[in-house]
Design an enzyme around this catalytic site. Structure first.
Site, PDB file in Angstrom:
ATOM      1  N   CYS A  12      -0.694  -5.457 -21.012  1.00 34.00           N
ATOM      2  CA  CYS A  12      -1.186  -4.830 -19.780  1.00 34.00           C
ATOM      3  C   CYS A  12      -0.231  -5.021 -18.608  1.00 34.00           C
ATOM      4  O   CYS A  12      -0.533  -4.641 -17.482  1.00 34.00           O
ATOM      5  CB  CYS A  12      -2.566  -5.359 -19.416  1.00 34.00           C
ATOM      6  SG  CYS A  12      -2.625  -7.127 -19.062  1.00 34.00           S
TER       7      CYS A  12
ATOM      8  N   HIS B 139       0.832  -1.208   0.000  1.00 32.28           N
ATOM      9  CA  HIS B 139       0.000   0.000   0.000  1.00 32.28           C
ATOM     10  C   HIS B 139       0.863   1.253   0.000  1.00 32.28           C
ATOM     11  O   HIS B 139       0.484   2.281  -0.559  1.00 32.28           O
ATOM     12  CB  HIS B 139      -0.936  -0.013   1.207  1.00 32.28           C
ATOM     13  CG  HIS B 139      -2.121  -0.906   1.007  1.00 32.28           C
ATOM     14  ND1 HIS B 139      -2.958  -1.273   2.033  1.00 32.28           N
ATOM     15  CD2 HIS B 139      -2.621  -1.501  -0.105  1.00 32.28           C
ATOM     16  CE1 HIS B 139      -3.914  -2.050   1.556  1.00 32.28           C
ATOM     17  NE2 HIS B 139      -3.720  -2.205   0.266  1.00 32.28           N
TER      18      HIS B 139
ATOM     19  N   GLU C 273      -0.401 -15.201 -20.736  1.00 29.97           N
ATOM     20  CA  GLU C 273       0.628 -15.060 -19.693  1.00 29.97           C
ATOM     21  C   GLU C 273       1.330 -16.387 -19.389  1.00 29.97           C
ATOM     22  O   GLU C 273       2.161 -16.461 -18.488  1.00 29.97           O
ATOM     23  CB  GLU C 273       0.010 -14.475 -18.420  1.00 29.97           C
ATOM     24  CG  GLU C 273      -1.247 -15.167 -17.955  1.00 29.97           C
ATOM     25  CD  GLU C 273      -1.982 -14.403 -16.867  1.00 29.97           C
ATOM     26  OE1 GLU C 273      -1.353 -13.522 -16.227  1.00 29.97           O
ATOM     27  OE2 GLU C 273      -3.168 -14.679 -16.640  1.00 29.97           O
TER      28      GLU C 273
ATOM     29  N   ASP D  61       3.683 -12.145 -15.652  1.00 31.94           N
ATOM     30  CA  ASP D  61       3.672 -13.603 -15.491  1.00 31.94           C
ATOM     31  C   ASP D  61       4.305 -14.314 -16.683  1.00 31.94           C
ATOM     32  O   ASP D  61       4.933 -15.365 -16.526  1.00 31.94           O
ATOM     33  CB  ASP D  61       2.236 -14.108 -15.286  1.00 31.94           C
ATOM     34  CG  ASP D  61       1.853 -14.155 -13.812  1.00 31.94           C
ATOM     35  OD1 ASP D  61       2.764 -14.192 -12.967  1.00 31.94           O
ATOM     36  OD2 ASP D  61       0.648 -14.138 -13.509  1.00 31.94           O
TER      37      ASP D  61
END
Length: 593
Positions: free
Chosen positions: A524, A204, A453, A477
């Site tokens: 992406c 975070h 991926e 990935d």
């Protein structure tokens, strides 16, 4: 004072130069003692009162959020409030006090250490980072118990500082504490960067740093022990470097670089409404990756043509039913629908691509469940969803319902087999049939796409092309699986290389095959937002990039300065090369064309 340099994980770009302000973890000062039997319930009440006070503090932070605060901060305050309410935090330490007679601080730290050990066994980077959220919540409670508030310093009055230019150095820092630093009379410039010992790309701390657009480096291990209060500190958020007590020459060099970056950013802002078109007139689609509907304004502000990746698993995080170690309280259909609808409406007619739930053995919904021997290869993503058909059907219904409010596309992660595609499409048809029978509106023409991926998917594209409407390459990935490298394992992370010839070959062939079949193909993963790789991807034929909104204008600038004819011929030569040094040099030379 001697100058030294530390290296960590760059999570938010830019350069900051300021004075160090150290935050000392309250847990380091916790006293350990046994409470007499007659004082046990009083000690229990002391902890309960501290938890209640932190609750009130979080509520106050939420209600007093400044208008310009990033939406992520409110979401993270909610997450911390949920963690604080969880019985594993609010009740288990009370049992420790009653059974072991530990003092309140000791009981809380004991429980947090036990929970942290459970999270350490999780292999997924994002979920493992949630351990730090639990520790941050405990830290706030400990500070109340010990009577120490967040130590926000007064405005620095040294002769070389006119305004507060503060760099926070801590073992860890919570989003709520970041807000406490930001929301002072000094305004957004109260702190200009931060450095933490722990954390990763998905912590975070990292997410909020990017949303605030403040330079940050995390995962530095010893920074909070080596840096001293009021030391001069330079953060190079691009390189992941922190320089402590720099020489005057180094200081001047970084000040010049900082000034140049400020000018460059001002120029970038002028590109917001400029179409992303190469020098030869080829239009490029720039999309945004988002985690929550509240990220949509930032995507629009950056000029995104739509959402290329809505990571729906973020709606499922931090929602345990009866404890952090118990099963997830999955959001219901109506709750999911409302979140998807909110994003679709916010994007004002632009397409929103929603990735179905990407959890499983490497992102266990129950952290106490047995972890697979090799979770990255286990029951995850679409495999998990097909193994939990009711959960999957609920999400598909919610997504389809949202499609009645704007253009929605469904993206399926980690497909590798034809039967997985067929089962998924069958589930989507089942969801459509149910909605029709119930008279609920949806877009019958919703497009369904596949994440590429897994190397097997990239090598067997014809079966995808035959069944799907679009493709999206998840480079993170794909690189990991192609090279057999766990990118979060520090012992092998240096081998994670997006320019490996095998990786480049898979990406290039996927783009070419997909486009030949008339399918839209996007990237992406992190490669899409890396300006050093923009021209390489353009040369491969990529025409859709999806990235964090903060990266979009920089990538657009690269596109506007790119000549496709020259780049394409150079890229073909790069793809024929097998020598790493040659590839790296050639890619670097692309930037100067």
């Amino acid at each position: 004072m001697a100058s030294f340099t530390l290296h960590g994980i760059p999570v938010s770009r830019g350069i900051s130069i300021g004075r160090a302000h150290l935050l000392t973890p309250a847990a380091l000062d916790v006293k350990h003692y046994l409470v007499p039997e007659e004082q046990v319930e009083a000690e229990v009440k002391r902890l309960q009162d501290a938890i209640a006070e932190v609750h009130r503090g979080l509520q106050a932070l939420w209600t007093e959020l400044p208008k310009d605060a990033p939406t992520e901060l409110g979401a993270f305050i909610d997450v911390h409030a949920l963690i604080l309410s969880d019985p594993m935090i609010s009740e288990a330490p009370l049992d420790i006090i009653r059974t072991r007679h530990y003092n309140a601080e000791w009981a809380l730290v004991t429980q947090i250490d036990e929970l942290s050990a459970q999270f350490d066994e999780i292999e997924d980077e994002y979920l493992r980072e949630r351990k730090h959220d639990i520790q941050q919540v405990a830290e706030r409670v400990l500070k109340v118990l010990m009577g120490t508030a967040l130590n926000v310093p007064p405005v620095y009055s040294g002769e070389d500082q006119v305004a507060p230019q503060m760099i926070v150095v801590a073992h860890d820092i919570s989003p709520a504490d970041m807000l406490a630093f930001r929301d002072r009379d000094g305004g957004p410039q109260s702190f200009i960067g931060f450095v933490t010992d722990v954390g990763g790309q998905n912590s975070h701390t990292a997410i909020v740093a990017r949303s605030l657009d403040i330079p940050a480096v995390v995962g530095m291990s010893q920074a909070s022990r080596l840096v001293e209060q009021d030391d001069w500190v330079i953060i190079d958020g691009d390189a992941g470097v922190v320089i402590c007590n720099p020489s005057q020459q180094v200081l001047e060099q970084y000040r010049a670089r900082q000034a140049a970056l400020v000018k460059a950013r001002k120029r970038l802002l002028k590109l917001k409404k400029t179409p992303a078109v190469t020098k030869d007139g080829t239009p490029i689609t720039l999309l945004a990756n988002i985690e929550l509907p509240d990220d949509c304004p930032a995507a629009l502000e950056a000029g995104a043509n739509g959402v290329g990746l809505f990571r729906s698993e973020f709606l499922f995080m931090g929602r345990s039913a009866s404890g952090l170690g118990n099963a997830l309280r999955v959001p219901g259909e109506d709750e999911q629908f409302e979140q998807y609808r909110k994003a679709v409406v916010a994007m004002k007619g632009r397409p929103v691509t929603i990735r179905t739930l990407d959890v499983g053995a490497d992102k266990p919904l129950d952290p106490t469940e047995h972890t697979a021997l090799n979770p990255a290869l286990g029951l995850r993503a679409i495999r998990y969803c097909l193994a939990e058909p009711q959960l999957f059907l609920t999400q598909l219904r919610a997504i389809l319902r949202a499609s009645a409010f704007g253009k929605v596309r469904i993206l399926i992660p980690m497909l590798a087999h034809a039967f997985e595609i067929d089962q998924t499409l069958s589930m989507i048809e089942q969801a459509k049939l149910q909605l029709r029978e119930e008279g609920i509106k949806y877009d019958p023409g919703v497009e369904v796409g596949a994440m590429i991926e897994i190397p097997a998917a990239a090598l067997a594209l014809p079966m995808f092309v035959k069944r799907m409407h679009f493709l999206s390459i998840g480079t993170n990935d794909l690189i990991q699986y192609t090279l057999a490298i766990d990118r979060v394992d520090y012992e092998v992370a240096h081998l994670y290389n997006p320019l490996h010839p095998a990786v480049l070959g898979l990406i290039a062939s996927t783009i070419a095959t997909g486009q030949k079949a008339g399918l839209d193909v996007a990237v992406c993963g992190e490669m899409a937002g890396d300006t050093k790789l923009t021209r390489l991807l353009l040369g491969m034929g990529l025409r859709e990039f999806s990235m964090h909104p903060a990266q979009l204008l920089s990538v657009k600038q690269e596109i506007l300065n790119s000549d496709l004819a020259t780049i394409t011929s150079r890229t073909r030569r790069i793809l024929r090369s097998i020598e790493p040094n040659e590839i790296a040099t050639a890619v670097e030379q692309l930037q100067s064309l």
